[in-house]
Scaffold this motif. Sequence first.
Motif, mmCIF file in Angstrom:
data_model
loop_
_atom_site.group_PDB
_atom_site.id
_atom_site.type_symbol
_atom_site.label_atom_id
_atom_site.label_comp_id
_atom_site.label_asym_id
_atom_site.label_seq_id
_atom_site.Cartn_x
_atom_site.Cartn_y
_atom_site.Cartn_z
ATOM 1 N N TYR A 1 0.670 -1.307 -0.019
ATOM 2 C CA TYR A 1 0.054 0.004 0.068
ATOM 3 C C TYR A 1 0.939 1.198 -0.009
ATOM 4 O O TYR A 1 2.075 1.158 0.271
ATOM 5 C CB TYR A 1 -0.941 -0.002 1.102
ATOM 6 N N GLY A 2 0.286 2.358 -0.435
ATOM 7 C CA GLY A 2 1.000 3.707 -0.235
ATOM 8 C C GLY A 2 0.136 4.850 -0.645
ATOM 9 O O GLY A 2 -1.122 4.557 -0.989
ATOM 10 N N SER B 1 -4.747 6.975 -1.477
ATOM 11 C CA SER B 1 -3.901 6.092 -1.395
ATOM 12 C C SER B 1 -4.423 4.652 -2.256
ATOM 13 O O SER B 1 -5.496 4.554 -2.859
ATOM 14 C CB SER B 1 -3.810 5.494 0.104
ATOM 15 N N GLY B 2 -3.436 3.784 -2.589
ATOM 16 C CA GLY B 2 -3.767 2.550 -3.530
ATOM 17 C C GLY B 2 -2.832 1.457 -2.728
ATOM 18 O O GLY B 2 -2.381 1.701 -1.757
ATOM 19 N N ALA B 3 -3.449 0.197 -3.026
ATOM 20 C CA ALA B 3 -2.959 -0.962 -2.471
ATOM 21 C C ALA B 3 -3.041 -2.141 -3.481
ATOM 22 O O ALA B 3 -3.846 -1.852 -4.465
ATOM 23 C CB ALA B 3 -3.640 -1.022 -1.064
ATOM 24 N N MET B 4 -2.553 -3.141 -3.200
ATOM 25 C CA MET B 4 -2.636 -4.119 -3.976
ATOM 26 C C MET B 4 -2.582 -5.634 -3.251
ATOM 27 O O MET B 4 -1.821 -5.520 -2.110
ATOM 28 C CB MET B 4 -1.456 -4.527 -5.182
ATOM 29 N N ILE B 5 -3.282 -6.522 -3.410
ATOM 30 C CA ILE B 5 -3.493 -7.982 -2.701
ATOM 31 C C ILE B 5 -3.578 -8.874 -3.919
ATOM 32 O O ILE B 5 -3.926 -8.767 -4.857
ATOM 33 C CB ILE B 5 -4.520 -8.138 -1.629
ATOM 34 N N LYS B 6 -3.362 -10.221 -3.326
ATOM 35 C CA LYS B 6 -3.711 -11.258 -4.163
ATOM 36 C C LYS B 6 -5.244 -11.652 -4.273
ATOM 37 O O LYS B 6 -5.880 -11.158 -3.181
ATOM 38 C CB LYS B 6 -3.208 -12.617 -3.430
ATOM 39 N N LYS B 7 -5.801 -11.797 -5.214
ATOM 40 C CA LYS B 7 -7.093 -12.304 -5.345
ATOM 41 C C LYS B 7 -7.857 -12.885 -4.601
ATOM 42 O O LYS B 7 -8.888 -12.609 -3.977
ATOM 43 C CB LYS B 7 -7.629 -12.783 -6.990
ATOM 44 N N GLU B 8 -7.129 -14.190 -4.044
ATOM 45 C CA GLU B 8 -7.666 -15.068 -2.962
ATOM 46 C C GLU B 8 -7.863 -14.313 -1.672
ATOM 47 O O GLU B 8 -8.647 -15.142 -0.842
ATOM 48 C CB GLU B 8 -7.001 -16.378 -3.142
ATOM 49 N N ASP B 9 -7.236 -13.267 -1.569
ATOM 50 C CA ASP B 9 -7.414 -12.691 -0.237
ATOM 51 C C ASP B 9 -8.536 -11.539 -0.212
ATOM 52 O O ASP B 9 -8.554 -10.630 0.926
ATOM 53 C CB ASP B 9 -6.000 -11.892 0.308
#
Length: 124
Positions: free
Chosen positions: A91-92, A98-106
């Motif tokens: 995240y940032g 702000s923006g973030a990224m995770i795995k789809k399964e999460d």
Amino acid sequence: PIEEEASRIFKEFEEKKENIQGVTYFYFEPKYSIKGKISGISLQKENFDKIFIFASPKGKENISFSARNSSKRMNMAELLKAGIGDLEGAYGGHFAASGAMIKKEDLEKFKENLQEFLKKNPLK
């Protein structure tokens, strides 16, 4: 075609947006890269006091998030950090955006983390 896609997503937003403890959450799968345009919903005058999290696929394995807050009711970087919790992700950003990224399964766990954080830290 891009304007048609944006219109489709704005309509979908009205039908499928979720309320997570006062935060408007919307997951969508655009045909084009238009999340910035969709995030503009948060800048409309009638939405000034609302907090938004927009989520969409990023590649085949990830979900990206864009959080917006014109009212300064909560720090968006902290909100996304809480959503990630102990998940693998990044995240940032800053207080208002702000923006973030995770795995789809999460994704569901991310939403549960948001729910828990917002229960403990209600919107002002």
